[in-house]
Design a protein around this motif. Structure first.
Motif, PDB file in Angstrom:
ATOM      1  N   ALA A  74      21.210  10.771  -2.832  1.00  9.39           N
ATOM      2  CA  ALA A  74      21.170  10.875  -1.367  1.00  9.39           C
ATOM      3  C   ALA A  74      19.741  10.723  -0.856  1.00  9.39           C
ATOM      4  N   LEU A  75      18.797  11.332  -1.536  1.00 10.29           N
ATOM      5  CA  LEU A  75      17.396  11.223  -1.135  1.00 10.29           C
ATOM      6  C   LEU A  75      16.916   9.779  -1.226  1.00 10.29           C
ATOM      7  N   ARG A  76      17.238   9.115  -2.307  1.00 13.00           N
ATOM      8  CA  ARG A  76      16.822   7.716  -2.467  1.00 13.00           C
ATOM      9  C   ARG A  76      17.443   6.815  -1.403  1.00 13.00           C
ATOM     10  N   GLY A  77      18.660   7.131  -1.003  1.00 13.96           N
ATOM     11  CA  GLY A  77      19.362   6.303  -0.018  1.00 13.96           C
ATOM     12  C   GLY A  77      19.057   6.657   1.418  1.00 13.96           C
ATOM     13  N   SER A  78      18.194   7.638   1.635  1.00 12.51           N
ATOM     14  CA  SER A  78      17.971   8.138   3.001  1.00 12.51           C
ATOM     15  C   SER A  78      16.654   7.676   3.609  1.00 12.51           C
ATOM     16  N   GLN A  79      16.074   6.638   3.083  1.00 15.20           N
ATOM     17  CA  GLN A  79      14.755   6.207   3.539  1.00 15.20           C
ATOM     18  C   GLN A  79      14.690   5.958   5.050  1.00 15.20           C
ATOM     19  N   GLU A 108      15.157  14.498 -15.392  1.00 14.29           N
ATOM     20  CA  GLU A 108      15.817  13.406 -16.116  1.00 14.29           C
ATOM     21  C   GLU A 108      16.385  12.352 -15.160  1.00 14.29           C
ATOM     22  N   ALA A 109      16.788  12.776 -13.981  1.00 13.51           N
ATOM     23  CA  ALA A 109      17.359  11.852 -12.987  1.00 13.51           C
ATOM     24  C   ALA A 109      16.289  11.187 -12.117  1.00 13.51           C
ATOM     25  N   GLY A 110      15.009  11.447 -12.429  1.00 14.04           N
ATOM     26  CA  GLY A 110      13.930  10.780 -11.696  1.00 14.04           C
ATOM     27  C   GLY A 110      13.465  11.502 -10.448  1.00 14.04           C
ATOM     28  N   ALA A 111      13.532  12.830 -10.474  1.00 11.51           N
ATOM     29  CA  ALA A 111      13.158  13.612  -9.288  1.00 11.51           C
ATOM     30  C   ALA A 111      11.713  13.392  -8.866  1.00 11.51           C
ATOM     31  N   CYS A 112      10.816  13.297  -9.825  1.00 15.97           N
ATOM     32  CA  CYS A 112       9.397  13.167  -9.462  1.00 15.97           C
ATOM     33  C   CYS A 112       9.185  11.939  -8.589  1.00 15.97           C
ATOM     34  N   GLU A 113       9.715  10.819  -9.027  1.00 13.27           N
ATOM     35  CA  GLU A 113       9.583   9.584  -8.258  1.00 13.27           C
ATOM     36  C   GLU A 113      10.304   9.689  -6.910  1.00 13.27           C
ATOM     37  N   ALA A 114      11.504  10.255  -6.942  1.00 17.61           N
ATOM     38  CA  ALA A 114      12.291  10.370  -5.709  1.00 17.61           C
ATOM     39  C   ALA A 114      11.631  11.293  -4.692  1.00 17.61           C
ATOM     40  N   LEU A 115      10.963  12.332  -5.161  1.00 13.39           N
ATOM     41  CA  LEU A 115      10.309  13.278  -4.257  1.00 13.39           C
ATOM     42  C   LEU A 115       9.009  12.727  -3.687  1.00 13.39           C
ATOM     43  N   VAL A 116       8.333  11.881  -4.443  1.00 16.24           N
ATOM     44  CA  VAL A 116       7.065  11.325  -3.983  1.00 16.24           C
ATOM     45  C   VAL A 116       7.283  10.164  -3.002  1.00 16.24           C
ATOM     46  N   ALA A 117       8.364   9.426  -3.147  1.00 15.04           N
ATOM     47  CA  ALA A 117       8.617   8.258  -2.296  1.00 15.04           C
ATOM     48  C   ALA A 117       8.578   8.579  -0.802  1.00 15.04           C
ATOM     49  N   PRO A 118       9.215   9.668  -0.320  1.00 18.64           N
ATOM     50  CA  PRO A 118       9.138   9.963   1.117  1.00 18.64           C
ATOM     51  C   PRO A 118       7.707  10.265   1.579  1.00 18.64           C
ATOM     52  N   LEU A 119       6.913  10.838   0.701  1.00 19.52           N
ATOM     53  CA  LEU A 119       5.523  11.122   1.061  1.00 19.52           C
ATOM     54  C   LEU A 119       4.747   9.821   1.256  1.00 19.52           C
ATOM     55  N   HIS A 120       4.992   8.853   0.387  1.00 17.29           N
ATOM     56  CA  HIS A 120       4.351   7.549   0.546  1.00 17.29           C
ATOM     57  C   HIS A 120       4.801   6.876   1.843  1.00 17.29           C
ATOM     58  N   ALA A 121       6.085   7.008   2.154  1.00 21.98           N
ATOM     59  CA  ALA A 121       6.591   6.414   3.387  1.00 21.98           C
ATOM     60  C   ALA A 121       5.931   7.052   4.608  1.00 21.98           C
ATOM     61  N   LEU A 122       5.735   8.350   4.569  1.00 22.23           N
ATOM     62  CA  LEU A 122       5.069   9.021   5.699  1.00 22.23           C
ATOM     63  C   LEU A 122       3.630   8.552   5.865  1.00 22.23           C
ATOM     64  N   THR A 123       2.913   8.449   4.768  1.00 22.61           N
ATOM     65  CA  THR A 123       1.507   8.053   4.869  1.00 22.61           C
ATOM     66  C   THR A 123       1.371   6.576   5.207  1.00 22.61           C
ATOM     67  N   ARG A 124       2.333   5.763   4.774  1.00 24.38           N
ATOM     68  CA  ARG A 124       2.311   4.339   5.096  1.00 24.38           C
ATOM     69  C   ARG A 124       2.511   4.132   6.598  1.00 24.38           C
ATOM     70  N   ASP A 125       3.369   4.950   7.205  1.00 25.13           N
ATOM     71  CA  ASP A 125       3.692   4.811   8.628  1.00 25.13           C
ATOM     72  C   ASP A 125       2.744   5.569   9.536  1.00 25.13           C
ATOM     73  N   ALA A 126       1.866   6.398   8.972  1.00 22.63           N
ATOM     74  CA  ALA A 126       0.945   7.220   9.787  1.00 22.63           C
ATOM     75  C   ALA A 126      -0.160   6.342  10.367  1.00 22.63           C
ATOM     76  N   PRO A 127      -0.608   6.689  11.572  1.00 21.63           N
ATOM     77  CA  PRO A 127      -1.730   5.939  12.148  1.00 21.63           C
ATOM     78  C   PRO A 127      -3.004   6.215  11.341  1.00 21.63           C
ATOM     79  N   PRO A 128      -3.933   5.259  11.328  1.00 24.99           N
ATOM     80  CA  PRO A 128      -5.163   5.447  10.551  1.00 24.99           C
ATOM     81  C   PRO A 128      -6.046   6.554  11.077  1.00 24.99           C
TER      82      PRO A 128
END
Length: 128
Positions: A74-79, A108-128
């Motif tokens: 659900a987290l991966r699909g909720s971008q 084992e299901a890839g939580a580390c990657e799944a949890l970090v992805a939303p953080l990258h999305a937030l920083t990518r969309d943040a103003p400089p």
């Protein structure tokens, strides 16, 4: 799912009564099948979280039923839906707290990657 979440929130006696009804497994099943629709997915996540909070028996049952993997899916699909992402992140925390088995399943299901992805999305969309 929303009614179940509201009914069980903070009420251990109600959560324990749900054990005999296979509520944990049913909610995980709904979560696995419902994340094509953001509102239903969010409601299922809230129900999993409500059943998990403060009751290790429910956390264990839901982990065994595949909740860890379903929540991460659900987290991966909720971008594109911040509400679903937040509900999924809160549910990861609720299922994992004090539960080494669920923590292992999450890793084992890839939580580390799944949890970090939303953080990258937030920083990518943040103003400089």
């Amino acid at each position: 799912c929303e009614a179940l979440a509201a009914l069980t929130r903070g009420r251990h006696e109600v959560k324990e009564a749900m054990d005999g009804l296979d509520a944990c497994e049913a909610v995980v099943g709904v979560l696995r099948l419902s994340c094509d629709d953001a509102n239903t997915c969010k409601a299922a996540l809230k129900a999993v979280k409500a059943l998990a909070e403060g009751l290790s028996t429910n956390k264990s049952m839901m982990g065994a039923a595949g909740a860890c993997e379903a929540v991460l899916a659900a987290l991966r699909g909720s971008q594109d839906d911040a509400d679903v992402s937040v509900a999924a992140l809160e549910t990861v925390a609720a299922l994992s707290e004090g539960m080494p088995g669920n923590q292992h399943a999450m890793r084992e299901a890839g939580a580390c990657e799944a949890l970090v992805a939303p953080l990258h999305a937030l920083t990518r969309d943040a103003p400089p």
